[in-house]
Design a protein around this motif. Structure first.
Motif, short mmCIF file in Angstrom:
data_model
loop_
_atom_site.label_atom_id
_atom_site.label_comp_id
_atom_site.label_asym_id
_atom_site.label_seq_id
_atom_site.Cartn_x
_atom_site.Cartn_y
_atom_site.Cartn_z
N LEU A 59 -0.90 -12.51 4.13
CA LEU A 59 -0.81 -13.77 3.42
C LEU A 59 -1.67 -13.75 2.16
N ASP A 60 -1.17 -14.37 1.09
CA ASP A 60 -1.93 -14.41 -0.17
C ASP A 60 -3.28 -15.10 0.00
N THR A 61 -3.30 -16.13 0.84
CA THR A 61 -4.53 -16.90 1.01
C THR A 61 -5.47 -16.28 2.03
N ASN A 62 -5.01 -15.27 2.71
CA ASN A 62 -5.81 -14.64 3.76
C ASN A 62 -6.20 -13.24 3.32
N ARG A 63 -7.43 -13.08 2.89
CA ARG A 63 -7.88 -11.78 2.40
C ARG A 63 -8.56 -10.97 3.50
N GLN A 64 -8.31 -11.34 4.74
CA GLN A 64 -8.90 -10.60 5.85
C GLN A 64 -8.09 -9.37 6.22
N SER A 65 -6.89 -9.21 5.66
CA SER A 65 -6.03 -8.10 6.08
C SER A 65 -5.49 -7.33 4.88
N ARG A 66 -5.06 -6.11 5.16
CA ARG A 66 -4.45 -5.25 4.17
C ARG A 66 -3.48 -4.31 4.90
N TYR A 67 -2.62 -3.66 4.13
CA TYR A 67 -1.70 -2.71 4.74
C TYR A 67 -2.45 -1.42 5.07
N SER A 68 -2.18 -0.92 6.25
CA SER A 68 -2.91 0.25 6.74
C SER A 68 -2.39 1.53 6.10
N GLU A 69 -3.31 2.43 5.82
CA GLU A 69 -2.94 3.76 5.35
C GLU A 69 -2.91 4.76 6.49
N ARG A 70 -3.36 4.33 7.65
CA ARG A 70 -3.39 5.24 8.81
C ARG A 70 -2.06 5.28 9.53
N CYS A 71 -1.38 4.12 9.63
CA CYS A 71 -0.14 4.04 10.41
C CYS A 71 0.93 3.30 9.62
N TYR A 72 2.16 3.71 9.85
CA TYR A 72 3.30 3.06 9.20
C TYR A 72 3.54 1.69 9.83
N ASN A 73 3.89 0.71 9.00
CA ASN A 73 4.19 -0.65 9.46
C ASN A 73 3.03 -1.26 10.23
N SER A 74 1.85 -1.19 9.65
CA SER A 74 0.64 -1.72 10.29
C SER A 74 -0.23 -2.41 9.25
N VAL A 75 -1.00 -3.39 9.72
CA VAL A 75 -2.01 -4.04 8.88
C VAL A 75 -3.34 -3.97 9.60
N GLU A 76 -4.43 -4.03 8.84
CA GLU A 76 -5.76 -3.95 9.43
C GLU A 76 -6.74 -4.78 8.62
N ASN A 77 -7.97 -4.87 9.12
CA ASN A 77 -8.99 -5.69 8.47
C ASN A 77 -9.42 -5.10 7.14
#
Length: 532
Positions: A106-124
């Motif tokens: 979410l644009d308003t939620n800067r707690q997450s980003r797309y993961s570089e470790r796994c495909y189709n994943s997000v992380e802190n």
């Protein structure tokens, strides 16, 4: 040499996590075994439906990871969407080969980003204490009927305590029920009813600031619907269909509310043995009369037992309402009546996120699809909205008026039809009193016409004066006749408003007759409509 070595070091880092099942072990973990989660941390999904174990294609859902203990925040997390079959696959299984949807931060939620470790994943993105994290999942747009999807979360309190598994895993199956705006019966390639039927179709628009408030047009005085336009047709004929590219007629209608091209496409497809039978046309409705119904009458038979129609919306980039391949022939006879809600479709020819947003041609041209429900653009009227939340933009009602047995027709029905025109007589009379519809043309078999007789029939009556532009002023009247060797002729119904293209279509049909120098088949004359 140095550059080569650096490249070799980088590539495994970015790609080694792609194939196979994602390893969600926190990179900072000093203990490689997850702890037992006793309900402290949970992941839920907001389905907005009674069945929490299914998903609908191409819809947006909210994933929520929470701590249920105010004294136990989590610092790190990871959420992955995957195919459950990955457990039975080799390490080289590639997630990109299966459509499981996508995760969106979410644009308003800067707690997450797309993961570089796994495909189709997000992380802190940081190590701050967290009690709740929301992520959006857009379900697969197209997938196998048996497609299942698994959503897995990992939360970590610190480098020694982290959790996966129970309460943090959700597995969903695809919802195989029909969308709300689907016709009640699937199309059938053969109809065995020994009769024809006459129907009324009514469109009622519901698009308003009250029902669809988000980003509603600033100048509602410019709002409106196009003419209702469509056809009764055979099984093989397609006016429009999800996943297909829009025809030139649908493109012009959706972009400009101009029905001239799509009407010509329908008329040119008229055929006794295939194609279309009746051109459906209803009144255009503009503000402030958008909520008034638009009517049309049409006929169906054993060959032309389906109908399709469209209504464009103004303003919009290229959005329209409609129904495609609506089957009227059932095992119990001709369908008596049905009503279904209508939701916007995107013709795929113009880019534009909102009703009044700047548009440009889509390059390359896309296919017909749902509007971007669940869009992540805040300018969209459907921002982060599920189709289940969207109120209908209109309703379409179809009801049978009469049934006409085919006397002497050589056919055998699978059932007895207990349908009669008398049951609808009273309703039909009322309809004729209130409907002021256009002259609609439909083709019909005429066994009395002889192939060897190419004499011309008498001229028809002059059509009503159709203004060349607008609603009044100079216009044109038409009259027509046919060669008797044609095995088809046109039925004329008084349906909605002055209409002349049906007469013009006779000239197209006459081209199939052998050429003879015995006079014109259609004539025109100038006329005038008073501007009262």
């Amino acid at each position: 040499m140095y550059n080569t070595l650096l490249l070799l070091l980088i590539i495994p880092t970015l790609t080694s996590g792609q194939p196979g099942k994602c390893d969600q072990t926190p990179p900072q973990a000093t203990v490689l075994t997850p702890s037992e989660n006793k309900g402290i941390y949970t992941m839920t999904i907001d389905m907005k439906s009674k069945n929490q174990n299914i998903y609908r294609p191409d819809q947006t859902y909210v994933l929520i990871v929470t701590s249920n203990d105010v004294k136990r925040p989590f610092k790190w997390f990871m959420i992955t969407v995957e195919d459950p079959e990955v457990d039975n696959s080799s390490y080289e299984f590639d997630h990109r080969s299966v459509d499981v949807g996508s995760l969106k931060t979410l644009d308003t939620n800067r707690q997450s980003r797309y993961s570089e470790r796994c495909y189709n994943s997000v992380e802190n993105t940081d190590n701050t204490d967290k009690y709740r994290v929301e992520i959006h999942w857009v379900s697969p747009k197209q997938s196998d009927k048996k497609q299942r999807v698994r959503l897995r979360a990992m939360v970590a309190e610190n480098s020694e305590v982290w959790y996966v598994g129970e309460n943090l895993t959700i597995e969903l199956g695809k919802d195989t029920t029909k969308p709300l705006d689907s016709p009640p019966f699937p199309p059938v390639d053969s109809c065995n009813l020994c009769s024809e039927a006459r129907y009324e179709v009514i469109f009622k628009g519901h698009w308003s600031r009250m029902s669809h408030p988000r980003n509603y047009p600033i100048k509602p005085d410019n709002n409106g619907y196009s003419h209702l336009v469509g056809a009764s047709h055979s099984y093989k004929y397609i006016l429009w269909q999800e996943g297909d590219k829009a025809s030139p007629g649908l493109k012009k209608l959706a972009e400009q509310r101009d029905i001239s091209v799509i009407e010509r496409e329908i008329i040119n497809a008229m055929s006794v043995h295939n194609g279309t039978r009746t051109l459906i046309r209803g009144k255009r409705r503009d503000h402030p009369y958008m909520f008034e119904p638009s009517h049309s009458l049409f006929r169906v038979d054993r060959i032309h037992h389906l109908f399709s129609l469209v209504i464009a919306m103004k303003p919009s980039p290229d959005w329209f309402l409609g129904v495609t391949r609506f089957e009227l022939c059932t095992e119990l006879g001709w369908l008596e009546s049905h009503e279904l809600p209508l939701y916007p479709w995107d013709a795929g020819t113009m880019d534009g996120i909102s009703y009044e947003s700047a548009t440009s041609s889509t390059q390359p041209v896309d296919t017909v699809d749902r509007v971007a429900v669940g869009s992540f653009d805040k300018e969209s009227p459907f921002y982060q909205m599920n189709l289940n939340d969207l109120k209908p933009f209109g309703h379409l009602q179809v009801r049978r008026l009469d049934v006409y047995p085919l006397v002497g027709d050589d056919c055998v029905e699978g059932i007895n039809e207990h349908e009669g025109s008398q049951e609808q007589e009273a309703g039909s009379e009322n309809v004729e009193e209130v409907i002021e519809e256009p002259l609609i043309q439909a083709i019909k078999q005429d066994p009395s016409l002889q192939e060897d007789n190419c004499a011309l029939s008498e001229w028809s009556e002059w059509s009503k004066c159709a203004p060349d532009t607008g609603y009044c002023g100079m216009g044109t009247q038409l009259r027509s006749r046919y060669r008797n060797d044609r095995k088809v002729y046109f039925e004329t119904y008084q349906d909605q408003e002055d209409f002349q293209d049906g007469y013009k279509s006779q000239a197209n049909m006459a081209a199939n007759c052998r050429q003879k120098q015995d006079g014109a088949l259609i004539e025109s004359q100038n006329c005038f409509v008073d501007c009262l």
